[in-house]
Design a protein around this motif. Structure first.
Motif, PDB file in Angstrom:
ATOM      1  N   SER A 173      37.438  47.035  41.718  1.00 43.46           N
ATOM      2  CA  SER A 173      36.346  46.763  42.682  1.00 43.46           C
ATOM      3  C   SER A 173      35.888  45.313  42.629  1.00 43.46           C
ATOM      4  CB  SER A 173      35.161  47.705  42.419  1.00 43.46           C
ATOM      5  OG  SER A 173      35.554  49.060  42.571  1.00 43.46           O
ATOM      6  N   ARG A 174      36.831  44.405  42.454  1.00 42.47           N
ATOM      7  CA  ARG A 174      36.506  42.984  42.430  1.00 42.47           C
ATOM      8  C   ARG A 174      37.010  42.330  43.712  1.00 42.47           C
ATOM      9  NH1 ARG A 174      38.092  40.628  36.556  1.00 42.47           N
ATOM     10  NH2 ARG A 174      37.246  38.756  37.595  1.00 42.47           N
ATOM     11  N   PRO A 175      36.365  41.252  44.161  1.00 42.86           N
ATOM     12  CA  PRO A 175      36.764  40.606  45.422  1.00 42.86           C
ATOM     13  C   PRO A 175      38.134  39.949  45.333  1.00 42.86           C
ATOM     14  CG  PRO A 175      35.112  39.295  44.276  1.00 42.86           C
ATOM     15  CD  PRO A 175      35.201  40.601  43.543  1.00 42.86           C
ATOM     16  N   ARG A 176      38.697  39.683  46.501  1.00 42.63           N
ATOM     17  CA  ARG A 176      40.013  39.042  46.569  1.00 42.63           C
ATOM     18  C   ARG A 176      39.962  37.627  45.984  1.00 42.63           C
ATOM     19  NH1 ARG A 176      42.531  40.385  52.553  1.00 42.63           N
ATOM     20  NH2 ARG A 176      42.533  42.674  52.359  1.00 42.63           N
ATOM     21  N   PRO A 177      41.089  37.155  45.469  1.00 47.74           N
ATOM     22  CA  PRO A 177      41.119  35.773  44.950  1.00 47.74           C
ATOM     23  C   PRO A 177      41.087  34.770  46.107  1.00 47.74           C
ATOM     24  CG  PRO A 177      43.311  36.717  44.919  1.00 47.74           C
ATOM     25  CD  PRO A 177      42.383  37.836  45.308  1.00 47.74           C
TER      26      PRO A 177
ATOM     27  N   ARG B  66      50.487  21.714  45.446  1.00 51.84           N
ATOM     28  CA  ARG B  66      49.705  22.128  44.265  1.00 51.84           C
ATOM     29  C   ARG B  66      48.517  22.928  44.768  1.00 51.84           C
ATOM     30  NH1 ARG B  66      45.704  19.751  40.743  1.00 51.84           N
ATOM     31  NH2 ARG B  66      45.641  17.866  42.049  1.00 51.84           N
ATOM     32  N   VAL B  67      48.425  24.156  44.312  1.00 52.83           N
ATOM     33  CA  VAL B  67      47.434  25.097  44.836  1.00 52.83           C
ATOM     34  C   VAL B  67      46.612  25.674  43.691  1.00 52.83           C
ATOM     35  CG1 VAL B  67      47.181  27.385  45.895  1.00 52.83           C
ATOM     36  CG2 VAL B  67      48.750  25.712  46.893  1.00 52.83           C
ATOM     37  N   ALA B  68      45.317  25.888  43.973  1.00 51.48           N
ATOM     38  CA  ALA B  68      44.429  26.520  42.990  1.00 51.48           C
ATOM     39  C   ALA B  68      44.179  27.964  43.400  1.00 51.48           C
ATOM     40  CB  ALA B  68      43.101  25.778  42.916  1.00 51.48           C
ATOM     41  N   CYS B  69      44.092  28.822  42.412  1.00 52.16           N
ATOM     42  CA  CYS B  69      43.712  30.214  42.619  1.00 52.16           C
ATOM     43  C   CYS B  69      42.448  30.461  41.798  1.00 52.16           C
ATOM     44  CB  CYS B  69      44.827  31.153  42.171  1.00 52.16           C
ATOM     45  SG  CYS B  69      44.380  32.908  42.193  1.00 52.16           S
ATOM     46  N   GLN B  70      41.396  30.914  42.472  1.00 53.33           N
ATOM     47  CA  GLN B  70      40.125  31.129  41.783  1.00 53.33           C
ATOM     48  C   GLN B  70      39.585  32.509  42.108  1.00 53.33           C
ATOM     49  OE1 GLN B  70      37.294  28.014  42.334  1.00 53.33           O
ATOM     50  NE2 GLN B  70      35.715  28.957  41.057  1.00 53.33           N
ATOM     51  N   LEU B  71      38.953  33.126  41.106  1.00 50.99           N
ATOM     52  CA  LEU B  71      38.325  34.419  41.306  1.00 50.99           C
ATOM     53  C   LEU B  71      36.904  34.205  41.805  1.00 50.99           C
ATOM     54  CD1 LEU B  71      39.581  36.418  38.210  1.00 50.99           C
ATOM     55  CD2 LEU B  71      40.643  36.085  40.441  1.00 50.99           C
ATOM     56  N   ALA B  72      36.529  34.938  42.841  1.00 53.77           N
ATOM     57  CA  ALA B  72      35.245  34.719  43.495  1.00 53.77           C
ATOM     58  C   ALA B  72      34.060  35.173  42.669  1.00 53.77           C
ATOM     59  CB  ALA B  72      35.232  35.440  44.842  1.00 53.77           C
TER      60      ALA B  72
ATOM     61  N   ALA C 163      39.950  30.040  37.002  1.00 56.15           N
ATOM     62  CA  ALA C 163      40.770  29.318  37.977  1.00 56.15           C
ATOM     63  C   ALA C 163      42.053  28.839  37.309  1.00 56.15           C
ATOM     64  CB  ALA C 163      40.006  28.142  38.557  1.00 56.15           C
ATOM     65  N   VAL C 164      43.133  28.855  38.075  1.00 51.42           N
ATOM     66  CA  VAL C 164      44.424  28.375  37.587  1.00 51.42           C
ATOM     67  C   VAL C 164      45.091  27.615  38.730  1.00 51.42           C
ATOM     68  CG1 VAL C 164      44.746  30.259  35.923  1.00 51.42           C
ATOM     69  CG2 VAL C 164      45.566  30.514  38.274  1.00 51.42           C
ATOM     70  N   GLU C 165      46.189  26.939  38.412  1.00 52.40           N
ATOM     71  CA  GLU C 165      46.930  26.199  39.430  1.00 52.40           C
ATOM     72  C   GLU C 165      48.384  26.639  39.455  1.00 52.40           C
ATOM     73  OE1 GLU C 165      46.570  21.998  39.039  1.00 52.40           O
ATOM     74  OE2 GLU C 165      44.375  22.016  39.041  1.00 52.40           O
ATOM     75  N   GLY C 166      49.003  26.421  40.591  1.00 48.23           N
ATOM     76  CA  GLY C 166      50.421  26.694  40.743  1.00 48.23           C
ATOM     77  C   GLY C 166      51.045  25.645  41.645  1.00 48.23           C
ATOM     78  N   THR C 167      52.312  25.368  41.443  1.00 50.20           N
ATOM     79  CA  THR C 167      53.008  24.378  42.271  1.00 50.20           C
ATOM     80  C   THR C 167      54.260  25.007  42.873  1.00 50.20           C
ATOM     81  OG1 THR C 167      54.303  23.553  40.401  1.00 50.20           O
ATOM     82  CG2 THR C 167      52.190  22.470  40.842  1.00 50.20           C
ATOM     83  N   GLY C 168      54.752  24.388  43.949  1.00 51.37           N
ATOM     84  CA  GLY C 168      55.953  24.888  44.581  1.00 51.37           C
ATOM     85  C   GLY C 168      56.386  24.020  45.733  1.00 51.37           C
TER      86      GLY C 168
END
Length: 222
Positions: free
Chosen positions: A165-169, A186-192, A197-202
């Motif tokens: 029951s947690r919100p979408r990232p 380079r993209v950040a993913c954070q929990l609302a 927060a973390v990062e990913g690249t591609g």
């Protein structure tokens, strides 16, 4: 090209040898190449695999069936089928492509398998082509992967959060670098609902987001 050897590998003998020649001819060799047959074979392969999965897995959800079909018709799987059929040495190429080793590229071998499916359909009929697909994919259709393992990281992360029951990232592009034909994201993913927060690249935004989601899953598991 020794046709008898190819017939034996395929388990099918062509009535119109010209269709076999076309299915095994790369565009670098000139006109009469396999791309139109590839289009036909790709469509039939997707249909047959979908039908087989539907019949064999009556309790599977639409999402699971979709993921399993994608795994069975992706380039990597097609390349494996091509290796099983020993097609690398049978592909006809132009001089420059032959020197560069194109015939061993997985994408070319995958295209060749789809072209052969299209060629069998035109040479015979739907049921014969279906039988070839089921025979060439026999082992892979028996050892189907667990659908859960086929979910991409973004889907798995979203389901993990929804199950609690947690919100979408939230994803945000932090940087885009490189020339237009070779960009790097380079993209950040954070929990609302917290500061995690973390990062990913591609090489694409989607790829970077998937890698960021994978990193977040690892962080949550830890």
């Amino acid at each position: 090209m020794n046709r008898e050897h190819i017939y034996k590998r395929l388990g099918y003998r062509f009535r119109d040898a010209a269709l076999l020649e076309q299915a095994l001819t790369h565009r670098s060799a000139g006109r009469g190449h396999y791309e139109r047959l590839e289009f036909l074979g790709d469509s039939l392969l997707n249909f047959v695999v979908a039908e087989v999965l539907y019949r064999r897995l009556p309790d599977a959800s639409e999402g699971d069936l979709t993921r399993m079909r994608a795994a069975l018709v992706r380039e990597e799987t097609l390349g494996g089928v091509a290796n099983d059929l020993a097609l690398a040495d049978a592909v006809q190429l132009g001089g420059s492509a032959l020197k560069s080793g194109v015939y061993r590229r997985r994408s070319v071998l995958a295209d060749t398998v789809e072209a052969l499916i299209g060629a069998v359909l035109l040479d015979a009929d739907l049921e014969t082509a279906r039988a070839c697909i089921e025979r060439w994919w026999a082992d892979r259709l028996v050892t189907l992967p667990d659908p859960e393992t086929l979910k991409d990281p973004k889907t798995r992360l979203q389901e993990w959060l929804q199950g609690r029951s947690r919100p979408r990232p939230e994803y945000a592009v932090l940087e885009v670098s490189g020339p237009p034909h070779r960009q790097h994201f380079r993209v950040a993913c954070q929990l609302a609902d917290n500061d995690a927060a973390v990062e990913g690249t591609g090489a694409s935004r989607r790829g970077a987001e998937q890698n960021a989601a994978r990193a977040m899953l690892e962080k949550l598991d830890a």
